[in-house]
Design a protein around this motif. Structure first.
Motif, PDB file in Angstrom:
ATOM      1  N   VAL A 431       0.813  -1.223   0.000  1.00 51.02           N
ATOM      2  CA  VAL A 431       0.000   0.000   0.000  1.00 51.02           C
ATOM      3  C   VAL A 431       0.842   1.267   0.000  1.00 51.02           C
ATOM      4  CG1 VAL A 431      -1.919  -1.148   1.159  1.00 51.02           C
ATOM      5  CG2 VAL A 431      -0.245   0.112   2.533  1.00 51.02           C
ATOM      6  N   THR A 432       2.108   1.169   0.377  1.00 49.66           N
ATOM      7  CA  THR A 432       2.946   2.373   0.454  1.00 49.66           C
ATOM      8  C   THR A 432       3.011   3.145  -0.860  1.00 49.66           C
ATOM      9  OG1 THR A 432       4.271   1.546   2.306  1.00 49.66           O
ATOM     10  CG2 THR A 432       5.277   3.226   0.914  1.00 49.66           C
ATOM     11  N   PRO A 433       3.126   2.499  -2.031  1.00 51.72           N
ATOM     12  CA  PRO A 433       3.155   3.283  -3.273  1.00 51.72           C
ATOM     13  C   PRO A 433       1.843   3.997  -3.596  1.00 51.72           C
ATOM     14  CG  PRO A 433       4.060   1.080  -3.619  1.00 51.72           C
ATOM     15  CD  PRO A 433       3.394   1.074  -2.290  1.00 51.72           C
ATOM     16  N   LEU A 434       0.761   3.641  -2.885  1.00 49.29           N
ATOM     17  CA  LEU A 434      -0.556   4.182  -3.217  1.00 49.29           C
ATOM     18  C   LEU A 434      -0.901   5.467  -2.494  1.00 49.29           C
ATOM     19  CD1 LEU A 434      -2.695   0.903  -3.090  1.00 49.29           C
ATOM     20  CD2 LEU A 434      -1.784   2.058  -5.111  1.00 49.29           C
ATOM     21  N   ALA A 435      -0.156   5.839  -1.454  1.00 52.58           N
ATOM     22  CA  ALA A 435      -0.622   6.916  -0.588  1.00 52.58           C
ATOM     23  C   ALA A 435       0.519   7.706   0.022  1.00 52.58           C
ATOM     24  CB  ALA A 435      -1.500   6.338   0.536  1.00 52.58           C
ATOM     25  N   GLY A 436       0.181   8.915   0.468  1.00 47.32           N
ATOM     26  CA  GLY A 436       1.152   9.750   1.148  1.00 47.32           C
ATOM     27  C   GLY A 436       1.225   9.496   2.639  1.00 47.32           C
ATOM     28  N   ARG A 437       0.198   8.842   3.200  1.00 50.86           N
ATOM     29  CA  ARG A 437       0.191   8.513   4.634  1.00 50.86           C
ATOM     30  C   ARG A 437      -0.396   7.118   4.798  1.00 50.86           C
ATOM     31  NH1 ARG A 437      -3.727  10.127   9.085  1.00 50.86           N
ATOM     32  NH2 ARG A 437      -4.871  11.132   7.392  1.00 50.86           N
ATOM     33  N   VAL A 438       0.312   6.271   5.504  1.00 50.34           N
ATOM     34  CA  VAL A 438      -0.146   4.906   5.759  1.00 50.34           C
ATOM     35  C   VAL A 438      -0.488   4.795   7.239  1.00 50.34           C
ATOM     36  CG1 VAL A 438       0.451   2.469   5.711  1.00 50.34           C
ATOM     37  CG2 VAL A 438       1.254   3.986   3.880  1.00 50.34           C
ATOM     38  N   VAL A 439      -1.713   4.380   7.530  1.00 50.00           N
ATOM     39  CA  VAL A 439      -2.219   4.249   8.897  1.00 50.00           C
ATOM     40  C   VAL A 439      -2.348   2.767   9.222  1.00 50.00           C
ATOM     41  CG1 VAL A 439      -4.119   4.813  10.468  1.00 50.00           C
ATOM     42  CG2 VAL A 439      -3.511   6.400   8.625  1.00 50.00           C
ATOM     43  N   VAL A 440      -1.873   2.368  10.389  1.00 49.19           N
ATOM     44  CA  VAL A 440      -1.974   0.970  10.808  1.00 49.19           C
ATOM     45  C   VAL A 440      -2.800   0.897  12.093  1.00 49.19           C
ATOM     46  CG1 VAL A 440      -0.714  -1.107  11.486  1.00 49.19           C
ATOM     47  CG2 VAL A 440       0.245   0.413   9.738  1.00 49.19           C
ATOM     48  N   ASN A 441      -3.862   0.089  12.019  1.00 50.57           N
ATOM     49  CA  ASN A 441      -4.742  -0.159  13.169  1.00 50.57           C
ATOM     50  C   ASN A 441      -5.348   1.127  13.723  1.00 50.57           C
ATOM     51  OD1 ASN A 441      -4.243  -2.878  12.903  1.00 50.57           O
ATOM     52  ND2 ASN A 441      -2.632  -2.921  14.455  1.00 50.57           N
ATOM     53  N   GLY A 442      -5.711   2.018  12.840  1.00 53.99           N
ATOM     54  CA  GLY A 442      -6.387   3.254  13.204  1.00 53.99           C
ATOM     55  C   GLY A 442      -7.251   3.685  12.036  1.00 53.99           C
ATOM     56  N   TRP A 443      -7.584   4.976  11.991  1.00 49.88           N
ATOM     57  CA  TRP A 443      -8.419   5.499  10.912  1.00 49.88           C
ATOM     58  C   TRP A 443      -7.824   6.797  10.402  1.00 49.88           C
ATOM     59  CZ3 TRP A 443     -11.371   1.907   9.116  1.00 49.88           C
ATOM     60  CH2 TRP A 443     -11.796   0.890   9.977  1.00 49.88           C
ATOM     61  N   PRO A 444      -7.949   7.078   9.117  1.00 52.45           N
ATOM     62  CA  PRO A 444      -7.251   8.226   8.534  1.00 52.45           C
ATOM     63  C   PRO A 444      -7.890   9.568   8.820  1.00 52.45           C
ATOM     64  CG  PRO A 444      -8.526   7.092   6.845  1.00 52.45           C
ATOM     65  CD  PRO A 444      -8.621   6.248   8.089  1.00 52.45           C
ATOM     66  N   THR A 445      -9.161   9.589   9.212  1.00 50.15           N
ATOM     67  CA  THR A 445      -9.813  10.862   9.502  1.00 50.15           C
ATOM     68  C   THR A 445      -9.160  11.510  10.719  1.00 50.15           C
ATOM     69  OG1 THR A 445     -11.489   9.478  10.555  1.00 50.15           O
ATOM     70  CG2 THR A 445     -12.050  10.453   8.440  1.00 50.15           C
ATOM     71  N   GLY A 446      -8.859  12.798  10.565  1.00 50.15           N
ATOM     72  CA  GLY A 446      -8.098  13.506  11.583  1.00 50.15           C
ATOM     73  C   GLY A 446      -6.646  13.557  11.175  1.00 50.15           C
ATOM     74  N   VAL A 447      -6.227  14.694  10.642  1.00 53.43           N
ATOM     75  CA  VAL A 447      -4.861  14.854  10.139  1.00 53.43           C
ATOM     76  C   VAL A 447      -4.115  15.771  11.100  1.00 53.43           C
ATOM     77  CG1 VAL A 447      -3.431  15.524   8.177  1.00 53.43           C
ATOM     78  CG2 VAL A 447      -5.721  14.589   7.781  1.00 53.43           C
TER      79      VAL A 447
END
Length: 514
Positions: A431-447
């Motif tokens: 997934v690293t090539p797909l995104a600027g931020r990789v989240v593990v065992n959490g949620w991306p909302t909230g930057v």
């Protein structure tokens, strides 16, 4: 000559016009505003004054907080609670950039002394970064403060020493006018011309702005269609300029079978909260979720169904977005093999209800009509693609465009790297090539606003490799320049040997003052 079109503030809760707050800027007015910003460049040269401007702007926004939140809520229906947090984030950003300006490390000072003994001989070289000039900022619909007039683009540009011309978003023109007045007042109070911050309204004004020869760069947050049009206009100029656009993102989530087995109910409830937060109007809303088939996947969907069903209907930012959401979920739900465990749609005359769609992952693994499910749908909906095996995960991920974020939910063993299959590390690499931020065992909302944050990603998430959140956002508005064998008396203070400004720098490869 036709009269300038009025700019109205509209209540999204009713769809009714509230008040006329401005008129759309003509080409001549855009030209005048840009020239005022261009003329203010020299006044921003003093870093001490820039830092003072940012801190005073933050203070004035805090002092006027009640009025700012009231205006923003009336135009966005985001609610006082959400907007109070957003205002706090906005003023924090301004103060954080003031600290960055004071420190001076963003200037990236590098000095390599002359060395005739090298092959080839090295001349004296001194390099740092200088502001580009007047820049354009295009406000976002979903963040009337943090990604609008006083937001991160404006704060980082001013920190870099660049005057700003903001193109107001039509969803919150009154809020934009109020915040502009506060920032211009801050400028005057610290001894700067008010032209360091400027505002224009209107679709055509936005096009005229990016085409203006005195605009040196632009920052944009919005749709793929609108952002790409402006990006192309920036590139088509006789002198193309950097265009830092955030255009859209699906923000995929991969939930492994082992993770679902360990905590299906927790993951389902967390997903519901993330996809419905802010009525699904966050740029990092998870829009595609790869979840397992079978009993563990069923448990996860049961939890997701219960949590989403308990979510109240909400108001989107405007009625155009509401209609686009309703049409988007309708066309997606009509695709073969697509089910709606909780049907998203109209919650009332002015509201929408949250829901989610489910589809076999195999439908997304090859090109076809289901590609529509791989496009962002703005609002409280997500697509759960149920996979039969790990190969289907990889097949779907291989077809995704660039994203702001990608999320993995792993089991304890996968997170620790002790599972026999090595799945955690393998998925992380995938997934690293797909995104600027990789989240593990959490949620991306909230930057989070932090020095190490990156809010960007491969196209179409963004049109550049930069971030729009965090301290390094200042780099978008700077360019490096090197001086070779320049007489000491002619060097700018930032590059002089005695370092009169006390800046962090690297001299002959070694850090000083860090």
């Amino acid at each position: 000559m036709a009269a300038a079109a009025p700019v109205w503030s509209v209540d999204p809760r009713t769809g009714k016009q509230r008040e006329q707050v401005a008129v759309e800027a003509t080409a001549d007015e855009v030209d005048a505003v840009v020239r005022a910003a261009h003329a203010a460049r020299g006044a921003l040269a003093d870093r001490t004054v820039r830092a003072a401007l940012l801190r005073r702007a933050a203070a004035l926004l805090d002092e006027a907080g009640e009025a700012v939140i009231e205006a923003a809520d009336a135009e966005t229906a985001l609610g006082p609670g959400r907007l109070t947090g957003e205002l706090t984030r906005t003023t924090y950003q301004l103060r954080a950039f003031a600290d960055i300006v004071d420190e001076g490390a963003f200037l990236d000072v590098l000095i390599d002394h002359a060395d005739a003994g090298l092959t080839p001989p090295r001349p004296d070289l001194r390099r740092y970064k200088i502001p580009l000039g007047a820049v354009a900022v295009y406000s976002a619909s979903n963040f009337p403060l943090a990604f609008s007039v006083p937001g991160g683009d404006t704060a980082s540009a001013l920190a870099a020493g660049c005057p700003v011309v903001v193109k107001a978003h039509p969803d919150h023109p009154a809020t934009s006018e109020l915040c502009t007045a506060l920032l211009r007042r801050a400028a005057i109070e610290v001894g700067l011309p008010e032209g360091v911050v400027n505002l224009v309204h209107g679709f055509q004004a936005g096009i005229d702005l990016v085409r203006h020869p005195l605009i040196t760069a632009a920052g944009f947050t919005g749709s793929v269609r609108g952002g790409r049009a402006l990006y192309d206009a920036a590139a088509a100029r006789p002198h193309p300029i950097p265009f830092h656009g955030e255009l859209g993102s699906l923000n995929p989530v991969v939930i492994t079978e082992d993770a679902a087995d360990e905590r299906a109910e927790q993951i389902g409830a967390g997903l519901a909260g993330a996809m419905t937060l802010g009525v699904g109007q966050f740029c990092v809303k998870p829009g595609l979720v790869l979840a397992p088939e079978g009993e563990t996947g069923d448990r996860l969907l049961k939890s997701l169904t219960a949590a989403v069903s308990d979510t109240e209907a909400g108001v989107l930012l405007d009625h155009r977005m509401r209609e686009a959401f309703l049409e988007g979920v309708r066309t997606r739900a009509e695709l073969p093999d697509v089910e709606a465990p909780v049907t998203p749609g109209a919650g009332g005359a002015h509201t929408v209800s949250a829901g989610f769609l489910a589809v076999p992952a195999a439908r997304l693994a090859t090109e076809g009509p289901h590609d529509l499910l791989l496009e962002e749908c703005f609002g409280p909906v997500t697509v759960v693609a149920r996979y039969a095996d790990e190969a289907e995960i990889g097949a779907v991920l291989a077809r995704l465009p660039g994203n702001l974020s990608a999320t993995l939910h792993l089991s304890d063993a996968e997170s620790a790297g002790t599972d026999e299959a090595g799945r955690g590390a393998r998925l992380l690499a995938e997934v690293t090539p797909l995104a600027g931020r990789v989240v593990v065992n959490g949620w991306p909302t909230g930057v989070a606003v932090a020095p190490a944050q990156h809010h960007g990603g491969p196209y179409p998430a963004t049109t550049s490799t930069s971030t729009s959140v965090g301290g390094t956002a200042v780099e978008r508005w700077l360019r490096p320049v090197a001086y070779q064998d320049t007489p000491p008396a002619l060097l700018p203070p930032e590059l002089r040997e005695d370092n009169p400004l006390g800046l962090p720098r690297r001299v002959d490869g070694r850090a000083e003052g860090a």
